[in-house]
Write a protein that holds these residues in place. Structure first.
Motif, PDB file in Angstrom:
ATOM      1  N   SER A  85      -0.675  -1.067  -6.795  1.00  0.00           N
ATOM      2  CA  SER A  85      -2.100  -1.382  -6.714  1.00  0.00           C
ATOM      3  C   SER A  85      -2.473  -2.602  -7.552  1.00  0.00           C
ATOM      4  O   SER A  85      -3.641  -2.859  -7.785  1.00  0.00           O
ATOM      5  CB  SER A  85      -2.935  -0.175  -7.151  1.00  0.00           C
ATOM      6  OG  SER A  85      -2.621   0.150  -8.493  1.00  0.00           O
ATOM      7  N   THR A 117      -8.611  -2.249   3.336  1.00  0.00           N
ATOM      8  CA  THR A 117      -9.570  -3.186   3.929  1.00  0.00           C
ATOM      9  C   THR A 117      -8.840  -4.432   4.446  1.00  0.00           C
ATOM     10  O   THR A 117      -9.138  -4.926   5.541  1.00  0.00           O
ATOM     11  CB  THR A 117     -10.650  -3.581   2.906  1.00  0.00           C
ATOM     12  OG1 THR A 117     -11.252  -2.391   2.376  1.00  0.00           O
ATOM     13  CG2 THR A 117     -11.725  -4.443   3.535  1.00  0.00           C
ATOM     14  N   GLU A 144     -16.686  -4.010  -5.839  1.00  0.00           N
ATOM     15  CA  GLU A 144     -16.222  -2.750  -5.258  1.00  0.00           C
ATOM     16  C   GLU A 144     -16.283  -2.826  -3.742  1.00  0.00           C
ATOM     17  O   GLU A 144     -17.251  -3.329  -3.174  1.00  0.00           O
ATOM     18  CB  GLU A 144     -17.099  -1.593  -5.737  1.00  0.00           C
ATOM     19  CG  GLU A 144     -16.833  -1.165  -7.159  1.00  0.00           C
ATOM     20  CD  GLU A 144     -15.471  -0.511  -7.345  1.00  0.00           C
ATOM     21  OE1 GLU A 144     -15.060   0.281  -6.481  1.00  0.00           O
ATOM     22  OE2 GLU A 144     -14.826  -0.816  -8.363  1.00  0.00           O
ATOM     23  N   ALA A 186     -11.918  -8.112  -4.395  1.00  0.00           N
ATOM     24  CA  ALA A 186     -11.643  -7.049  -5.374  1.00  0.00           C
ATOM     25  C   ALA A 186     -11.200  -7.638  -6.712  1.00  0.00           C
ATOM     26  O   ALA A 186     -11.554  -7.110  -7.771  1.00  0.00           O
ATOM     27  CB  ALA A 186     -10.592  -6.092  -4.829  1.00  0.00           C
ATOM     28  N   TYR A 196       0.818  -1.209   0.000  1.00  0.00           N
ATOM     29  CA  TYR A 196       0.000   0.000   0.000  1.00  0.00           C
ATOM     30  C   TYR A 196       0.858   1.269   0.000  1.00  0.00           C
ATOM     31  O   TYR A 196       0.606   2.198  -0.765  1.00  0.00           O
ATOM     32  CB  TYR A 196      -0.955  -0.003   1.206  1.00  0.00           C
ATOM     33  CG  TYR A 196      -1.854   1.195   1.222  1.00  0.00           C
ATOM     34  CD1 TYR A 196      -2.904   1.306   0.326  1.00  0.00           C
ATOM     35  CD2 TYR A 196      -1.635   2.233   2.123  1.00  0.00           C
ATOM     36  CE1 TYR A 196      -3.727   2.416   0.329  1.00  0.00           C
ATOM     37  CE2 TYR A 196      -2.462   3.354   2.134  1.00  0.00           C
ATOM     38  CZ  TYR A 196      -3.505   3.431   1.227  1.00  0.00           C
ATOM     39  OH  TYR A 196      -4.310   4.537   1.227  1.00  0.00           O
ATOM     40  N   LEU A 256     -13.543   0.856   0.884  1.00  0.00           N
ATOM     41  CA  LEU A 256     -12.171   1.372   0.971  1.00  0.00           C
ATOM     42  C   LEU A 256     -11.320   0.643  -0.048  1.00  0.00           C
ATOM     43  O   LEU A 256     -11.743  -0.347  -0.644  1.00  0.00           O
ATOM     44  CB  LEU A 256     -11.590   1.118   2.369  1.00  0.00           C
ATOM     45  CG  LEU A 256     -12.225   1.840   3.551  1.00  0.00           C
ATOM     46  CD1 LEU A 256     -11.631   1.326   4.848  1.00  0.00           C
ATOM     47  CD2 LEU A 256     -12.006   3.336   3.440  1.00  0.00           C
ATOM     48  N   SER A 257     -10.111   1.101  -0.197  1.00  0.00           N
ATOM     49  CA  SER A 257      -9.152   0.391  -1.038  1.00  0.00           C
ATOM     50  C   SER A 257      -9.054  -1.051  -0.549  1.00  0.00           C
ATOM     51  O   SER A 257      -9.095  -1.306   0.664  1.00  0.00           O
ATOM     52  CB  SER A 257      -7.787   1.084  -0.913  1.00  0.00           C
ATOM     53  OG  SER A 257      -6.732   0.163  -1.008  1.00  0.00           O
ATOM     54  N   PRO A 258      -8.913  -2.039  -1.454  1.00  0.00           N
ATOM     55  CA  PRO A 258      -8.766  -3.435  -1.019  1.00  0.00           C
ATOM     56  C   PRO A 258      -7.577  -3.620  -0.068  1.00  0.00           C
ATOM     57  O   PRO A 258      -7.654  -4.414   0.864  1.00  0.00           O
ATOM     58  CB  PRO A 258      -8.546  -4.205  -2.323  1.00  0.00           C
ATOM     59  CG  PRO A 258      -9.061  -3.321  -3.393  1.00  0.00           C
ATOM     60  CD  PRO A 258      -8.942  -1.922  -2.916  1.00  0.00           C
TER      61      PRO A 258
END
Length: 191
Positions: free
Chosen positions: A48, A146, A138, A133, A43, A141-143
């Motif tokens: 990503s 999360t 969806e 994801a 992250y 939050l960002s995978p």
């Protein structure tokens, strides 16, 4: 029959439950912190690419599984063999076919499975947001965020479990474990 376990052997194995519980918590904690560290690194680096992160994290999870399985089996087998041998020497008797002897052979297998599966199962749970994801769903939050939150939750729950075992305040025990995880994330972020 190779895998027949009688009632007396089971009693010996159940008495050794604290050993398996220790291995579960210790290696589960290692697995959760490893995933937390890797996910935080992915992250913070801005990476990503979920398939790449999943491949790397699954590689680590499989390595933790095999390491936990083999190291616990080898060490517990050696300890049980020594213990059985020492008891046989003290009693001047062959105990290999006794309930204790049977339990001494089964215990390393049980402990090894617990030690290997605990980090693997926790890793899969922590990585579940990335799997979701990758399937195109969806998340709020960002995978990665999360998954990091899931890792923190798992570590908190392990701490709560330890608190319950030790009959101490479960919340305090959970917060201590969570503090270790937060410090780990902070160190990674500082680097």
């Amino acid at each position: 029959m190779l895998f027949h376990i009688d009632k007396n052997t089971m009693l010996h194995l159940f008495r050794a439950g604290s050993i398996a519980r220790r291995y579960m918590v210790t290696n589960g904690f290692d697995g959760a912190l490893t995933m937390l560290g890797m996910l935080t690194g992915f992250y913070t680096s801005g990476m990503s690419d979920i398939p790449v992160a999943l491949s790397a994290c699954m590689g680590a999870a499989i390595a933790l599984f095999i390491s936990g399985l083999s190291s616990a089996y080898l060490s517990e087998k050696a300890e049980r063999e020594k213990e059985l041998h020492d008891l046989e020497q003290a009693l001047i008797a062959d105990l290999k076919d006794s309930d204790y002897g049977h339990a001494s052979r089964y215990l390393p297998l049980i402990v090894a499975l617990v030690n290997g599966l605990s980090p693997f199962v926790l890793s899969l749970f922590i990585l579940s947001p990335l799997f979701v994801a990758r399937q195109g769903y969806e998340l709020p939050l960002s995978p990665f965020l999360t998954a990091i939150a899931t890792g923190l939750l798992c570590i908190f729950i392990l701490g709560v479990f330890l608190g319950r075992i030790s009959n101490t305040l479960w919340l305090w025990s959970g917060l201590k474990a969570l503090f270790i995880a937060v410090v780990t994330v902070a160190v990674i972020l500082l680097l």
